[in-house]
Scaffold this motif. Structure first.
Motif, PDB file in Angstrom:
ATOM      1  N   ARG A 394      11.470   6.599  54.577  1.00 39.54           N
ATOM      2  CA  ARG A 394      10.099   6.046  54.346  1.00 39.54           C
ATOM      3  C   ARG A 394       9.625   6.182  53.093  1.00 39.54           C
ATOM      4  O   ARG A 394       8.807   5.636  52.285  1.00 39.54           O
ATOM      5  N   TYR A 402       3.464   2.172  55.995  1.00 39.17           N
ATOM      6  CA  TYR A 402       3.338   2.991  56.936  1.00 39.17           C
ATOM      7  C   TYR A 402       3.105   2.377  57.935  1.00 39.17           C
ATOM      8  O   TYR A 402       2.963   0.790  58.025  1.00 39.17           O
TER       9      TYR A 402
ATOM     10  N   LYS B 321       6.794  12.965  48.391  1.00 42.55           N
ATOM     11  CA  LYS B 321       5.770  11.771  48.973  1.00 42.55           C
ATOM     12  C   LYS B 321       4.885  11.176  47.795  1.00 42.55           C
ATOM     13  O   LYS B 321       4.332  10.234  47.890  1.00 42.55           O
TER      14      LYS B 321
END
Lengths: 402, 479
Positions: A394, A402, B321
């Motif tokens: 991801r 998402y 992230k």
């Protein structure tokens, strides 16, 4: 019908095979049928309908077995609601088996198995007698499907921490254990009197005394966590007195009395990368595992950080760096744990008839450069995916989708 | 801290803290003080006072010159020199290359089959403040009496006889940042130390090094103070930092104003606000324990609000992230190779964290936060490097070496002094038995400022602390 559905053949061909039960075999085939190993060697004919896994240039070993930890019993260390490995109600939890606390859906399981660990001990912790440990395969939708053996041992605490359960003295710990063991025998002799209330109260509840009987009859090992040399000696003394089948866990100062442990025929579960001294283990050192093996002790390696059970490989590599031979280290994470936990008829080596837990590695399984190429558990190829690989996928390009 | 209680199961790992933030310049290394300046200068002092404050008494230990030859020399500057040589003299690296001559009186070390790297640097350690044997009496890392304790200094807890110190030295560590723990929003000042045997912490203090200020996000302060007056929430945490730095701004103004002409009585000293004012002035680096990506982004905004920079986010398990944001901010990320899951904010840890931050142009590094992990930072770097490579991120060996040498040096503001093998740099050097990224390799010699502080093959160079004498068996002995 089920057997037909499962009928499946897989041939792992061309790799260097480390059966563990014998010397390595170059350019060998491992043939798997219906979840079991059917043949291993250089002259294995591969049926045409077998699925082939090309392992040329790769190393093939049995799946690694972690001799410790709480796989399936803990999800998030700091969240009590996700921990099921300890019974808070009693310091003597002999009848407590962790089996029904296991969570087959734990995200730790895929994280661990895709790095070549296919089987693990799931052990209870805490108190004086922690409960019954089980051995699990890291695959299965249900507890029944995961269990390899239940129970494999009764965990007892003889480290410094146990003192809190026995009045504050090491001598209190051993005295309390002796009394429990004697009471269990007394209970067995006088069950009728016990049920009629015609006995003095015993030192534990009936289910816990009952659970001690297999240990007293040598059918179930006692896994004793002991670190200080004198505590290890106490464990050996108790085992001798009551003729118990003992497994030592931890044994930080075991190297100091490696000869005595070997003479008693007691195996030891060791975490190689332990060397931080406490008053319970001032003699702890990296060479412990190697020195025990050298003295003739059967050693099983473990990684106590359940979330990083995958670092069992690193533990084993470091055991080699500090004195074990490579072959000894591989044995200590495959065949030795199978023997110690009583499943060597089914696990721990690549031999015909054994459960097909097999890993194909790009190279030496203990080296950081090595990746896992294939993992088979009970003959089923495991997809190399986990929650962590999904997170990576991801976020490997930012911003994520998402 | 390792909890030895149950061998079969590791208890939840604590986790420490730290996070750093740094301020201003893109080139962090303050004008490099001479490697052996006897006393740190203003950087390590307070701008609000002109008196000496616990000065370093570090002195280089004499050692004959050393020539290591025929080794693979990994410089952490992009080179890996086969059959290379390196010369150390008077605490400095004086030559690195394929051939080098031995200075007069030099000890010549045959490096055949061996590897040479810079001394390793751990920017997140609790050695000395959470010393072994791990009793309450040795638990000196968290002044958990108030959520903001910027006034405490880790060096005032540090115990030089911690038996974990020689173990870390044997792992090739030459410099550490010893930090307060993560119980508090603002836990206090760190100590930047040469990792050598010493009687006092002053003898270990890295000359000229700036202090770090330990800050902590997330679960730990909430947990510790949730039922003790707060903060009990993440928004409470943020309010706590903002209140403290608002007070520090006023304090700084007061002192800056007085310092202009020094007329009249000086303002009253407030040790808590003094540390924070030094952060605002850019003299102390913020080292910020922070796990979650969203919280790190909040802390970046906090730093913007008050005009400082975070030098490093520590632990930073979700840094991957927001690797783009962190690279843009110039904040390093001090991470583990693979720790995860011991608490909720650590659930999203992945093995490619360092590699992904490298890929994004950031400045990742491997830290230990552990007396065990500090003994094999090279292995942690190896795991993180190969995790990246296997996932298709082309991390080089040099980059991975920088994760445990010059990147942590940068985080401490010392990258012009240590962290690479270059002429003129401090002679912090490790000789390895083989490739440091192999599980089978060990440090065989460790030079700290040119001093052979550890030699695996010579008991005369295997320091032992007072604690060990008579109760911990010496290596190789059988009691």
């Amino acid at each position: 019908m089920i057997a037909v559905l499962l009928a499946q053949m897989i041939a792992i061909t061309g790799g260097t095979v480390y059966p563990v039960s014998g010397p390595k075999i170059a350019n060998a085939t491992v043939l798997i049928r219906d979840g079991k190993i059917a043949a291993v060697g250089t002259n294995v004919s591969v049926p045409t309908d077998a699925t082939r896994i090309d392992a040329a240039g790769k190393w093939v070993t049995p799946g690694l077995i972690d001799g410790g930890g709480q796989m399936g019993l803990v999800e998030i260390g700091a969240v009590a609601g996700t921990r099921d490995g300890s019974l808070a109600t009693d310091s003597v939890a002999a009848s407590f088996s962790v089996a029904e606390g296991l969570n087959p859906a734990s995200v730790l399981i895929p994280v661990t198995r895709i790095e070549g660990i296919t089987t693990a001990l799931a052990a209870p912790v805490g108190h004086l007698i922690s409960g019954q440990a089980v051995l699990i395969d890291l695959d299965g939708a249900t507890i029944e499907q995961m269990l390899v053996k239940s129970p494999v041992g009764l965990v007892v605490n003889l480290s410094e921490a146990a003192k809190d359960e026995a009045g504050g003295s090491r001598a209190g710990v051993s005295a309390r254990l002796r009394r429990l063991l004697r009471d269990a025998l007394e209970y067995e002799r006088r069950k009728v009197d016990f049920s009629r209330g015609q006995m003095q109260p015993l030192s534990a509840a009936a289910p816990d005394l009952e659970a001690l009987l297999p240990v007293l009859h040598g059918r179930l090992p006692l896994i004793a966590d002991a670190e200080r040399r004198s505590d290890i000696e106490t464990a050996l003394r108790l085992a001798k007195e009551f003729q118990l089948k003992l497994i030592l866990a931890g044994a930080a100062e075991g190297w100091e009395i490696a000869g005595e442990i070997a003479a008693a025929g007691v195996p030891v579960l060791v975490q190689p990368l332990d060397n931080i001294p406490s008053y319970d283990s001032l003699g702890v050192r990296y060479e412990n595992a190697a020195l025990l093996v050298k003295a003739g002790v059967k050693v099983v390696l473990l990684e106590t950080d359940t979330h990083n059970s995958r670092n069992l490989r690193q533990q084993a590599g470091n055991a080699v760096a500090y004195g074990m031979s490579w072959d000894q280290a591989l044995r200590a994470v495959t065949l030795s744990p199978s023997e110690v936990f009583g499943v060597a008829d089914r696990y721990g080596s690549l031999e015909p008839g054994k459960v097909a837990n097999v890993v194909v590695w790009s190279s030496d399984p203990f080296e950081f450069t090595t990746g896992v190429e294939h993992v088979l558990i009970r003959g089923k190829e495991i997809p190399l995916k986990s929650r962590q690989t999904e997170l990576f996928e991801r976020y490997k390009k930012l911003p994520p989708t998402y | 801290m390792r909890n030895p209680e149950y061998l079969l199961v590791a208890l939840a790992i604590g986790c420490a803290s730290a996070g750093a933030r740094r301020t201003e310049t893109a080139n962090p290394a303050a004008p490099a003080p001479p490697a052996r300046a006897p006393v740190s200068q203003a950087a390590a002092e307070s701008a609000s006072v002109d008196r000496a404050q616990y000065p370093s008494t570090y002195r280089r230990h004499p050692n004959p010159p050393v020539l290591i030859r025929n080794a693979t020399v990994m410089t952490a500057t992009g080179q890996e020199i086969r059959n290379g040589s390196i010369v150390l003299r008077d605490g400095r690296i004086v030559a690195v290359g394929e051939k080098a001559d031995a200075p007069a009186g030099a000890v010549v070390v045959d490096g055949t089959g061996k590897y040479v790297t810079p001394g390793l640097i751990d920017d997140h350690s609790h050695l000395g403040v959470y010393a072994a044997p791990g009793t309450d009496a040795e638990s000196d890392g968290n002044e958990a009496t108030n959520p903001v304790t910027a006034e405490v200094w880790a060096e005032h807890s540090f115990w030089p006889q911690d038996p974990q110190i020689p173990l870390a030295i044997a792992g090739g560590i030459t410099t550490i940042q010893a930090l307060p723990g993560s119980a508090n929003l603002i836990g206090g000042r760190s100590a930047i130390l040469k990792l050598i045997p010493a009687r006092t912490v002053q003898e270990m203090k890295f000359p000229g090094a700036r202090y770090g200020l330990k800050m902590a996000c997330g679960e730990n302060p909430k947990r510790v103070y949730g039922r003790r007056g707060g903060p009990s929430t993440r928004m409470g945490n943020m309010a706590g930092y903002r209140t403290a730095f608002s007070q520090a701004e006023a304090y700084r103004r007061k002192w800056d104003s007085w310092n202009k002409d020094k007329k009249g009585d000086p303002p009253e000293r407030n040790l808590r606000l003094e540390s924070l004012a030094e952060v605002l002035r850019g003299n102390i680096y913020v080292q910020n324990h922070c796990y979650r990506a969203d919280e790190m982004a909040q802390m970046v905004d906090l730093a913007h609000e008050f005009g400082f920079k975070i030098r490093s986010f520590h632990h930073a398990v979700e840094a991957y992230k927001i690797a783009d944001l962190l690279a843009k901010e110039g904040t390093s990320v001090s991470v583990w190779a693979d720790w995860w899951g011991f608490k909720e904010e650590a659930m999203d840890g992945i093995q490619q964290n360092a590699a992904l931050n490298q890929q994004a142009g950031g400045r990742p590094l491997l830290h230990s936060d552990s007396p065990s992990g500090i003994q094999r930072l090279n292995q942690e770097a190896a795991k993180a490097m190969y995790a990246g490579q296997r996932a298709g991120i082309p991390i080089t060996r040099d980059q991975a070496l920088r994760w445990i040498t010059v990147n942590p040096a940068w985080t401490l503001g010392l990258d012009s002094i240590v962290g690479t093998l270059e002429p003129g740099k401090m002679a912090d050097v490790v000789v390895w038995s083989g490739d440091p990224f192999s599980v089978y390799s060990k440090a065989v010699q460790v030079y700290n400022d040119g001093w052979l502080v550890y030699d695996r093959n010579d008991a005369a160079h295997q320091p032992r602390t007072d604690f060990q004498l008579g109760q911990v068996p010496a290596p190789g002995s059988d009691r």
